[in-house]
Motif scaffolding. Sequence first.
Motif, PDB file in Angstrom:
ATOM      1  N   ALA A 271       0.839  -1.209   0.000  1.00 32.26           N
ATOM      2  CA  ALA A 271       0.000   0.000   0.000  1.00 32.26           C
ATOM      3  C   ALA A 271       0.864   1.246   0.000  1.00 32.26           C
ATOM      4  O   ALA A 271       1.998   1.246   0.473  1.00 32.26           O
ATOM      5  N   LYS A 272       0.307   2.316  -0.541  1.00 38.69           N
ATOM      6  CA  LYS A 272       0.976   3.621  -0.489  1.00 38.69           C
ATOM      7  C   LYS A 272       0.449   4.352   0.727  1.00 38.69           C
ATOM      8  O   LYS A 272      -0.741   4.680   0.799  1.00 38.69           O
ATOM      9  N   LEU A 273       1.344   4.609   1.659  1.00 44.09           N
ATOM     10  CA  LEU A 273       0.956   5.294   2.896  1.00 44.09           C
ATOM     11  C   LEU A 273       1.774   6.560   3.088  1.00 44.09           C
ATOM     12  O   LEU A 273       1.924   7.045   4.206  1.00 44.09           O
ATOM     13  N   GLU A 294       7.007   6.610   3.633  1.00 45.00           N
ATOM     14  CA  GLU A 294       7.732   7.886   3.681  1.00 45.00           C
ATOM     15  C   GLU A 294       6.808   8.974   4.203  1.00 45.00           C
ATOM     16  O   GLU A 294       5.632   9.060   3.808  1.00 45.00           O
ATOM     17  N   ASN A 295       7.333   9.785   5.114  1.00 48.92           N
ATOM     18  CA  ASN A 295       6.561  10.876   5.721  1.00 48.92           C
ATOM     19  C   ASN A 295       5.332  10.407   6.493  1.00 48.92           C
ATOM     20  O   ASN A 295       4.479  11.216   6.844  1.00 48.92           O
ATOM     21  N   ALA A 296       5.201   9.125   6.713  1.00 46.17           N
ATOM     22  CA  ALA A 296       4.059   8.640   7.504  1.00 46.17           C
ATOM     23  C   ALA A 296       4.352   8.886   8.983  1.00 46.17           C
ATOM     24  O   ALA A 296       5.509   8.911   9.406  1.00 46.17           O
ATOM     25  N   ASP A 297       3.287   9.074   9.746  1.00 53.74           N
ATOM     26  CA  ASP A 297       3.431   9.382  11.176  1.00 53.74           C
ATOM     27  C   ASP A 297       2.847   8.239  12.005  1.00 53.74           C
ATOM     28  O   ASP A 297       1.636   8.036  12.015  1.00 53.74           O
ATOM     29  N   THR A 327      12.297  10.260   7.257  1.00 53.44           N
ATOM     30  CA  THR A 327      11.083  11.094   7.270  1.00 53.44           C
ATOM     31  C   THR A 327       9.907  10.361   7.914  1.00 53.44           C
ATOM     32  O   THR A 327       8.885  10.959   8.218  1.00 53.44           O
ATOM     33  N   THR A 328      10.049   9.058   8.080  1.00 56.77           N
ATOM     34  CA  THR A 328       9.001   8.271   8.740  1.00 56.77           C
ATOM     35  C   THR A 328       9.085   8.534  10.241  1.00 56.77           C
ATOM     36  O   THR A 328      10.155   8.369  10.833  1.00 56.77           O
ATOM     37  N   LEU A 329       7.973   8.946  10.830  1.00 60.35           N
ATOM     38  CA  LEU A 329       8.005   9.288  12.259  1.00 60.35           C
ATOM     39  C   LEU A 329       7.570   8.090  13.096  1.00 60.35           C
ATOM     40  O   LEU A 329       6.395   7.712  13.107  1.00 60.35           O
ATOM     41  N   ILE A 330       8.565   7.477  13.753  1.00 60.76           N
ATOM     42  CA  ILE A 330       8.295   6.333  14.636  1.00 60.76           C
ATOM     43  C   ILE A 330       9.078   6.550  15.916  1.00 60.76           C
ATOM     44  O   ILE A 330      10.254   6.930  15.856  1.00 60.76           O
TER      45      ILE A 330
END
Length: 355
Positions: A271-273, A294-297, A327-330
């Motif tokens: 999936a594109k998230l 990418e850029n997912a929170d 850029t992925t916020l984890i």
Amino acid sequence: MTDPHGDRPSDSRPRLPPGQQLVARDKWPFVGERVCLPAQGPWTLEICGQVNSPYRIDLNQLREFPQTRIVTDIHCVTRWSKFDAVFGGVLLAELLERAGVKPDASYVSFVARTERRHSSSLPLPAALSLGALLATSFDDKHLADEHGGPLRCIVPGKYFYKSVKWVERIELLAADRPGYWEAEAGYHNGADPWLEQRYIASRIDRREAARLIASRNFSGLDLQGLDASHRDLRELSAGDAKLRNASFQGADLSGANFSGANLSNASFRFAKLAGAHLCNADLEGADFAAADLENADLRGSSLFGASFGDVKLPDRVMENGARIDPTTLIEIESLEKLVPEQLEYVLGCLRERET
Ligand SMILES: Nc1nc2c(c(=O)[nH]1)N[C@H]1C(S)=C(S)[C@@H](COP(=O)(O)O)O[C@H]1N2
Ligand SMILES: [Mo]
């Protein structure tokens, strides 16, 4: 001693059921209730219901029954598995032999000595043929309190929610009485890990599902088990939605909002998230293999048993890794709920640009 791989349907099939991943060899997670009610006097076990002679025994009397030692594989519905767990105790069959089963006894319910009187049930023939065990030991040592000591049920070959901790009553029933997880939380009453009987399917019909997908608004709705695979759901509003076991395989969810949603065991494979909000979501057992994050929170989300790629046995090589970068916020702390290969993969991605 029973066949250590007795819960496998046949030797030609893989040992790990579909959608499961192995925990580290020395790890055994705690799931569900953590404590039982304080004991008033010695622990007792009651055998009752559709039996000729109900009885109650303490643990010393339980030790007088023939003792059985089994080696079995644990498969939790939140997608972790543990191979070769060694349990010792008394077979359900032995306990029932003494009570005498009445002809109309069709189900067995195991009831826990806990605040919510936790229980789970099985068809009696299944419980017997699977070799259900009332276990008092693990790894030849006392069963720990948190794992259901002094007495828990072990049902080989079913998801682990059928294995009730702190059993105080075994009740034979003419009609089924679904247990706590099955009645209250939508868990599948069959619980066969080889058929992935995890959760009850969603009740909504296909036309209603199509209308909802077109609206791109799932906010707050109960859409457990929804099939939204390969849909265009860009900027979807799904805050606080109940989407346990939903499939978003191959869907475009760019910029979607899933804040606070229950997405346990949901599939986001391919999936594109990008830019999606998954903050404070329940992502336990969710599958993000090959997803774009990418850029997912994902801050504040619960990641117990989640996966970000396929770990291939026997060498545990990672395939279909999700696209994760700095850029992925984890939150790093939330990653300790992952199995080692997943943890290593995600940390590697997050560090990518520093090195
Ligand atoms: N009394 C009781 N037994 C229970 C549960 C529970 O919440 N209460 N949870 C079940 C679930 S979902 C699982 S996966 C296993 C977890 O056992 P563990 O904590 O020893 O790993 O216990 C099962 N038995
Ligand atoms: Mo579970």
